[in-house]
Motif scaffolding. Structure first.
Motif, PDB file in Angstrom:
ATOM      1  N   ARG A  11      31.231  47.733  41.465  1.00  0.00           N
ATOM      2  CA  ARG A  11      30.907  49.625  42.525  1.00  0.00           C
ATOM      3  C   ARG A  11      32.434  50.071  41.842  1.00  0.00           C
ATOM      4  NH1 ARG A  11      30.146  46.806  46.025  1.00  0.00           N
ATOM      5  NH2 ARG A  11      31.591  47.064  47.516  1.00  0.00           N
ATOM      6  N   ASN A  12      33.521  50.230  42.656  1.00  0.00           N
ATOM      7  CA  ASN A  12      34.092  51.421  43.056  1.00  0.00           C
ATOM      8  C   ASN A  12      35.127  51.445  41.793  1.00  0.00           C
ATOM      9  OD1 ASN A  12      33.563  50.345  45.488  1.00  0.00           O
ATOM     10  ND2 ASN A  12      34.908  49.197  46.551  1.00  0.00           N
ATOM     11  N   GLY A 132      48.476  56.103  45.536  1.00  0.00           N
ATOM     12  CA  GLY A 132      47.759  54.662  44.979  1.00  0.00           C
ATOM     13  C   GLY A 132      48.796  53.322  44.258  1.00  0.00           C
ATOM     14  N   ILE A 133      48.228  52.237  44.206  1.00  0.00           N
ATOM     15  CA  ILE A 133      48.879  51.292  43.220  1.00  0.00           C
ATOM     16  C   ILE A 133      47.656  50.540  42.733  1.00  0.00           C
ATOM     17  CG2 ILE A 133      49.212  49.832  45.214  1.00  0.00           C
ATOM     18  CD1 ILE A 133      51.431  49.727  42.331  1.00  0.00           C
ATOM     19  N   GLU A 134      47.471  49.771  41.411  1.00  0.00           N
ATOM     20  CA  GLU A 134      46.781  48.953  40.622  1.00  0.00           C
ATOM     21  C   GLU A 134      46.888  47.521  41.647  1.00  0.00           C
ATOM     22  OE1 GLU A 134      46.785  47.062  36.743  1.00  0.00           O
ATOM     23  OE2 GLU A 134      48.419  48.365  37.262  1.00  0.00           O
ATOM     24  N   GLY A 140      40.885  51.927  45.626  1.00  0.00           N
ATOM     25  CA  GLY A 140      40.731  53.276  45.520  1.00  0.00           C
ATOM     26  C   GLY A 140      41.311  53.995  46.472  1.00  0.00           C
ATOM     27  N   MET A 141      41.526  55.620  46.271  1.00  0.00           N
ATOM     28  CA  MET A 141      42.144  56.522  46.975  1.00  0.00           C
ATOM     29  C   MET A 141      40.989  56.670  47.871  1.00  0.00           C
ATOM     30  SD  MET A 141      45.106  57.831  46.267  1.00  0.00           S
ATOM     31  CE  MET A 141      45.582  58.014  44.726  1.00  0.00           C
ATOM     32  N   ASN A 142      40.974  56.879  48.690  1.00  0.00           N
ATOM     33  CA  ASN A 142      40.838  57.593  50.125  1.00  0.00           C
ATOM     34  C   ASN A 142      40.253  58.454  50.278  1.00  0.00           C
ATOM     35  OD1 ASN A 142      42.317  59.191  52.352  1.00  0.00           O
ATOM     36  ND2 ASN A 142      42.849  57.293  52.196  1.00  0.00           N
TER      37      ASN A 142
END
Length: 270
Positions: A11-12, A132-134, A140-142
């Motif tokens: 979804r994301n 962010g990090i994998e 995901g980024m807020n």
């Protein structure tokens, strides 16, 4: 991987550095996992030089994106804290108060405490930064991040937190929060970075850890008494921000004095 995690990823979407992947394009392991895999065939002879270039690119992109952020404080804490909780509200207040004190707010860019601090900063009219990090369970980024940079490698991301922050505010969190906390403590203790403030927020949450450090680490001689002073614990956002701001101001004065002394010594006649 659980069905819930799988569905969230579908979804994301999945971020690998600056690239967004969905569906069949989502990998089964992260870039870090591939790099650290203990058993690999000789193809690594051909892969690692390209990995070095990718790592170099992450540093270049991070340095370029963050170079003009200005004075900033990193806020760490759990991604699992939900909106509407006391911890979430506390992190929002920390973010807002940091902006009022003249700082940008830097987080890991994810949900929970990170989202709350970014939200507080953004709503207060300040700069809200996310690194962010994998991850296998892509967060995901807020939505409250104004300036976001995604990383493949933890070590490149950690460098950015330390290089572009003047202090850390640490709220309740899990293993990732502990990792960030103790890496920062180690860098300060070993004088790899100039001493900058690290503040723990939440006496009930952090009290047991600090007590163990005093009664186990210190009593066994594994650390010095002065090292314990690197971990002040407070309960409110106001206390945390005031402590960080005062310490940053003291360090700035010390650096200016040192620079003035060095300039005077350099200009003195022989």
């Amino acid at each position: 991987m659980t069905r819930e995690v799988h569905n969230n990823r579908e979804r994301n979407g999945y971020r690998r550095g600056p690239v967004l992947l969905r569906g069949d394009q989502i990998p089964q392991e992260t870039t870090d996992a591939r790099l650290l895999a203990p058993e690999q065939d000789t193809s690594w002879l051909h892969q690692d030089p390209w990995r070095v270039l990718r790592i170099q690119a992450e540093f270049v992109e991070g340095f370029g994106a963050l170079a003009e952020v200005g004075p900033a404080i990193s806020v760490f804490g759990s991604a699992r804290i939900s909106p509407g909780t006391a911890e979430y509200a506390l992190a929002e207040e920390v973010g807002a108060r940091l902006v009022a004190a003249g700082f940008a707010v830097v987080t890991g860019g994810g949900p929970g405490i990170m989202e709350a601090a970014n939200k507080g900063a953004a709503e207060a009219g300040g700069l809200s930064v996310g690194l962010g990090i994998e991850l296998p369970f892509e967060q995901g980024m807020n939505a409250w991040v104004d300036l976001g940079v995604n990383f493949r490698y933890f070590f490149a991301r950690k460098m950015m937190f330390v290089k572009y922050s003047q202090g850390f505010v640490v709220l309740p969190g899990g293993f990732g929060t502990m990792d960030e906390l103790f890496e920062a403590l180690t860098l300060v203790q070993t004088q790899k970075v100039s001493s900058f403030p690290i503040v723990l927020v939440g006496k009930e949450f952090w009290g047991g850890l600090v007590s163990w450090i005093k009664t186990s680490m210190l009593e066994h001689g594994a650390i010095n008494p002065a090292d314990v002073e690197l971990l002040p614990v407070v309960d409110t956002a106001e206390e945390a921000v005031n402590l960080v701001r005062s310490r940053v101001e003291v360090l700035a004065k010390e650096r200016r004095a040192q620079a003035a002394a060095a300039a005077e010594a350099g200009g003195a006649p022989e």
